[in-house]
Design a protein around this motif. Structure first.
Motif, PDB file in Angstrom:
ATOM      1  N   GLY A 244     -10.155  -5.585  -4.979  1.00 20.67           N
ATOM      2  CA  GLY A 244      -9.326  -5.720  -6.348  1.00 20.67           C
ATOM      3  C   GLY A 244      -8.163  -6.505  -6.055  1.00 20.67           C
ATOM      4  N   PRO A 245      -7.094  -6.748  -7.281  1.00 22.22           N
ATOM      5  CA  PRO A 245      -5.933  -7.450  -7.120  1.00 22.22           C
ATOM      6  C   PRO A 245      -4.952  -6.515  -6.380  1.00 22.22           C
ATOM      7  CG  PRO A 245      -6.138  -6.353  -9.341  1.00 22.22           C
ATOM      8  CD  PRO A 245      -7.527  -6.204  -8.427  1.00 22.22           C
ATOM      9  N   GLY A 246      -4.947  -5.605  -6.079  1.00 19.57           N
ATOM     10  CA  GLY A 246      -3.817  -4.739  -5.386  1.00 19.57           C
ATOM     11  C   GLY A 246      -4.040  -4.881  -4.025  1.00 19.57           C
ATOM     12  N   VAL A 247      -5.176  -5.195  -3.505  1.00 23.22           N
ATOM     13  CA  VAL A 247      -5.520  -5.171  -1.779  1.00 23.22           C
ATOM     14  C   VAL A 247      -4.691  -6.198  -1.137  1.00 23.22           C
ATOM     15  CG1 VAL A 247      -7.101  -5.114  -0.204  1.00 23.22           C
ATOM     16  CG2 VAL A 247      -7.565  -3.886  -2.353  1.00 23.22           C
ATOM     17  N   PRO A 248      -3.929  -5.825  -0.121  1.00 27.12           N
ATOM     18  CA  PRO A 248      -3.198  -6.873   0.648  1.00 27.12           C
ATOM     19  C   PRO A 248      -4.164  -7.658   1.483  1.00 27.12           C
ATOM     20  CG  PRO A 248      -3.075  -4.757   1.711  1.00 27.12           C
ATOM     21  CD  PRO A 248      -3.847  -4.529   0.291  1.00 27.12           C
ATOM     22  N   LEU A 249      -4.013  -9.160   1.154  1.00 26.12           N
ATOM     23  CA  LEU A 249      -4.781 -10.321   1.654  1.00 26.12           C
ATOM     24  C   LEU A 249      -3.867 -10.853   2.819  1.00 26.12           C
ATOM     25  CD1 LEU A 249      -6.095 -12.002  -1.467  1.00 26.12           C
ATOM     26  CD2 LEU A 249      -7.040 -10.252  -0.213  1.00 26.12           C
ATOM     27  N   ASP A 250      -2.755 -10.730   3.038  1.00 31.71           N
ATOM     28  CA  ASP A 250      -1.985 -11.199   4.147  1.00 31.71           C
ATOM     29  C   ASP A 250      -1.595 -10.190   5.043  1.00 31.71           C
ATOM     30  OD1 ASP A 250      -0.316  -9.555   2.775  1.00 31.71           O
ATOM     31  OD2 ASP A 250       1.377 -11.086   2.678  1.00 31.71           O
ATOM     32  N   HIS A 251      -2.426  -9.157   5.539  1.00 34.30           N
ATOM     33  CA  HIS A 251      -2.251  -8.289   6.252  1.00 34.30           C
ATOM     34  C   HIS A 251      -2.648  -8.541   7.468  1.00 34.30           C
ATOM     35  CE1 HIS A 251      -1.734  -4.147   8.064  1.00 34.30           C
ATOM     36  NE2 HIS A 251      -3.054  -4.102   8.332  1.00 34.30           N
TER      37      HIS A 251
ATOM     38  N   ALA B 238      -4.983  -7.856  10.143  1.00 35.84           N
ATOM     39  CA  ALA B 238      -5.764  -6.824  10.549  1.00 35.84           C
ATOM     40  C   ALA B 238      -5.812  -6.435  12.015  1.00 35.84           C
ATOM     41  CB  ALA B 238      -7.040  -7.487  10.104  1.00 35.84           C
ATOM     42  N   HIS B 239      -5.675  -7.191  13.042  1.00 35.39           N
ATOM     43  CA  HIS B 239      -5.959  -7.005  14.463  1.00 35.39           C
ATOM     44  C   HIS B 239      -4.572  -6.828  15.149  1.00 35.39           C
ATOM     45  CE1 HIS B 239      -9.955  -8.641  13.250  1.00 35.39           C
ATOM     46  NE2 HIS B 239     -10.256  -7.603  14.021  1.00 35.39           N
ATOM     47  N   GLY B 240      -3.376  -6.897  14.276  1.00 34.22           N
ATOM     48  CA  GLY B 240      -1.976  -6.878  15.048  1.00 34.22           C
ATOM     49  C   GLY B 240      -1.454  -5.325  14.854  1.00 34.22           C
ATOM     50  N   PRO B 241      -0.641  -5.017  15.541  1.00 33.80           N
ATOM     51  CA  PRO B 241       0.072  -3.815  15.630  1.00 33.80           C
ATOM     52  C   PRO B 241       0.123  -3.169  14.291  1.00 33.80           C
ATOM     53  CG  PRO B 241       1.398  -5.157  16.881  1.00 33.80           C
ATOM     54  CD  PRO B 241       0.625  -6.085  16.162  1.00 33.80           C
ATOM     55  N   GLY B 242      -0.779  -1.858  14.081  1.00 36.31           N
ATOM     56  CA  GLY B 242      -0.709  -1.252  12.681  1.00 36.31           C
ATOM     57  C   GLY B 242      -1.633  -1.713  11.750  1.00 36.31           C
ATOM     58  N   GLY B 243      -2.535  -2.875  12.279  1.00 35.27           N
ATOM     59  CA  GLY B 243      -3.395  -3.432  11.421  1.00 35.27           C
ATOM     60  C   GLY B 243      -4.586  -2.377  11.120  1.00 35.27           C
ATOM     61  N   MET B 244      -5.297  -2.910  10.087  1.00 36.90           N
ATOM     62  CA  MET B 244      -6.376  -2.035   9.562  1.00 36.90           C
ATOM     63  C   MET B 244      -7.607  -1.858  10.455  1.00 36.90           C
ATOM     64  SD  MET B 244      -8.494  -4.388   6.867  1.00 36.90           S
ATOM     65  CE  MET B 244      -9.328  -5.676   7.311  1.00 36.90           C
ATOM     66  N   CYS B 245      -7.609  -2.770  11.575  1.00 35.99           N
ATOM     67  CA  CYS B 245      -8.713  -2.705  12.627  1.00 35.99           C
ATOM     68  C   CYS B 245      -8.183  -2.011  13.826  1.00 35.99           C
ATOM     69  CB  CYS B 245      -9.094  -4.200  12.961  1.00 35.99           C
ATOM     70  SG  CYS B 245      -9.911  -5.177  11.747  1.00 35.99           S
ATOM     71  N   THR B 246      -6.839  -1.736  13.795  1.00 35.03           N
ATOM     72  CA  THR B 246      -6.371  -1.001  15.070  1.00 35.03           C
ATOM     73  C   THR B 246      -6.159   0.710  14.829  1.00 35.03           C
ATOM     74  OG1 THR B 246      -4.190  -1.755  14.340  1.00 35.03           O
ATOM     75  CG2 THR B 246      -5.378  -3.168  15.963  1.00 35.03           C
ATOM     76  N   GLN B 247      -6.109   0.858  13.624  1.00 30.22           N
ATOM     77  CA  GLN B 247      -5.831   2.367  13.520  1.00 30.22           C
ATOM     78  C   GLN B 247      -6.036   2.822  11.910  1.00 30.22           C
ATOM     79  OE1 GLN B 247      -1.659   2.208  14.681  1.00 30.22           O
ATOM     80  NE2 GLN B 247      -1.006   2.915  12.638  1.00 30.22           N
ATOM     81  N   ARG B 248      -6.095   4.126  11.641  1.00 27.03           N
ATOM     82  CA  ARG B 248      -6.121   4.619  10.380  1.00 27.03           C
ATOM     83  C   ARG B 248      -4.827   4.576   9.734  1.00 27.03           C
ATOM     84  NH1 ARG B 248     -10.880   8.472   9.754  1.00 27.03           N
ATOM     85  NH2 ARG B 248     -12.349   7.877  11.538  1.00 27.03           N
ATOM     86  N   ARG B 249      -4.557   4.379   8.520  1.00 27.13           N
ATOM     87  CA  ARG B 249      -3.456   4.369   7.950  1.00 27.13           C
ATOM     88  C   ARG B 249      -3.440   4.996   6.591  1.00 27.13           C
ATOM     89  NH1 ARG B 249      -0.262  -0.526   8.630  1.00 27.13           N
ATOM     90  NH2 ARG B 249       1.046   0.221   7.372  1.00 27.13           N
ATOM     91  N   GLU B 250      -2.278   5.447   5.964  1.00 30.00           N
ATOM     92  CA  GLU B 250      -2.267   5.946   4.706  1.00 30.00           C
ATOM     93  C   GLU B 250      -1.875   4.876   3.548  1.00 30.00           C
ATOM     94  OE1 GLU B 250      -0.041   9.584   4.853  1.00 30.00           O
ATOM     95  OE2 GLU B 250      -1.808  10.796   5.048  1.00 30.00           O
ATOM     96  N   ALA B 251      -2.464   4.734   2.565  1.00 28.31           N
ATOM     97  CA  ALA B 251      -1.944   4.111   1.250  1.00 28.31           C
ATOM     98  C   ALA B 251      -2.233   4.900   0.039  1.00 28.31           C
ATOM     99  CB  ALA B 251      -3.007   2.957   1.221  1.00 28.31           C
ATOM    100  N   VAL B 252      -1.075   4.438  -0.777  1.00 31.10           N
ATOM    101  CA  VAL B 252      -1.166   5.009  -2.034  1.00 31.10           C
ATOM    102  C   VAL B 252      -1.810   3.970  -3.037  1.00 31.10           C
ATOM    103  CG1 VAL B 252       0.305   5.731  -3.968  1.00 31.10           C
ATOM    104  CG2 VAL B 252       0.991   6.295  -1.540  1.00 31.10           C
ATOM    105  N   ILE B 253      -2.851   4.324  -3.558  1.00 29.77           N
ATOM    106  CA  ILE B 253      -3.879   3.616  -4.242  1.00 29.77           C
ATOM    107  C   ILE B 253      -3.836   4.200  -5.783  1.00 29.77           C
ATOM    108  CG2 ILE B 253      -6.212   2.828  -4.571  1.00 29.77           C
ATOM    109  CD1 ILE B 253      -6.686   3.154  -1.464  1.00 29.77           C
ATOM    110  N   THR B 254      -3.680   3.266  -6.665  1.00 30.93           N
ATOM    111  CA  THR B 254      -3.818   3.225  -8.081  1.00 30.93           C
ATOM    112  C   THR B 254      -5.218   2.299  -8.342  1.00 30.93           C
ATOM    113  OG1 THR B 254      -1.657   3.957  -8.501  1.00 30.93           O
ATOM    114  CG2 THR B 254      -2.998   3.216 -10.559  1.00 30.93           C
TER     115      THR B 254
ATOM    116  N   GLU C 245      -0.700   0.393  -1.772  1.00 28.77           N
ATOM    117  CA  GLU C 245       0.680   0.332  -1.026  1.00 28.77           C
ATOM    118  C   GLU C 245       0.401   1.084   0.302  1.00 28.77           C
ATOM    119  OE1 GLU C 245       5.038   1.937  -1.674  1.00 28.77           O
ATOM    120  OE2 GLU C 245       4.105   1.586  -3.326  1.00 28.77           O
ATOM    121  N   LEU C 246       0.558   0.390   1.602  1.00 25.15           N
ATOM    122  CA  LEU C 246       0.394   0.897   2.747  1.00 25.15           C
ATOM    123  C   LEU C 246       1.760   1.941   3.119  1.00 25.15           C
ATOM    124  CD1 LEU C 246      -0.891  -1.966   4.948  1.00 25.15           C
ATOM    125  CD2 LEU C 246      -2.093   0.306   4.354  1.00 25.15           C
ATOM    126  N   VAL C 247       1.549   3.046   3.547  1.00 23.99           N
ATOM    127  CA  VAL C 247       2.637   3.970   3.814  1.00 23.99           C
ATOM    128  C   VAL C 247       2.922   3.341   5.444  1.00 23.99           C
ATOM    129  CG1 VAL C 247       3.096   6.166   4.510  1.00 23.99           C
ATOM    130  CG2 VAL C 247       1.803   5.616   2.701  1.00 23.99           C
TER     131      VAL C 247
END
Length: 114
Positions: free
Chosen positions: A58-65, A67-83, A97-99
């Motif tokens: 969807g349009p709210g998902v970050p595309l410029d993240h 992914a493999h850097g520190p805090g990236g989606m491929c390195t650890q579980r994160r919390e996000a506030v999703i609507t 919105e990533l916490v």
């Protein structure tokens, strides 16, 4: 049943979903962290309850993240506030919105192809 009533029933059934209003969910890469296949490759997924993971699009998902850097989606579980809306096995996010994380995990090597 008239054709118009049948069309309304089909359209209503196709458009129904479960609304998510500023819901805090655990998110990460579906393949790297949650080990869900297919699809292959890295993609945002959300943990809902303790039983399933959903691809998040969807349009709210970050595309410029990074992914493999520190805090990236491929390195650890994160919390996000999703609507957005949950449709079966997918979430379409209007807002994602990533916490912020206190101590991000460094990028790690992967044992899979992208």
């Amino acid at each position: 049943m008239t054709r118009l009533a049948l069309l309304a029933l089909v359209l209503t059934g196709c458009s129904l979903g479960t609304p998510l209003e500023a819901q805090k969910l655990t998110v990460a890469c579906g393949m790297c962290i949650f080990h869900v296949k297919p699809p292959t490759g890295c993609y945002w997924a959300a943990e809902v309850g303790d039983e399933t993971y959903l691809p998040v699009t969807g349009p709210g998902v970050p595309l410029d993240h990074d992914a493999h850097g520190p805090g990236g989606m491929c390195t650890q579980r994160r919390e996000a506030v999703i609507t957005g809306t949950q449709y079966g096995d997918k979430i379409v996010a209007d807002r994602f919105e990533l916490v912020p994380v206190g101590d991000p995990q460094p990028g790690v090597a992967h044992d899979h192809a992208h």
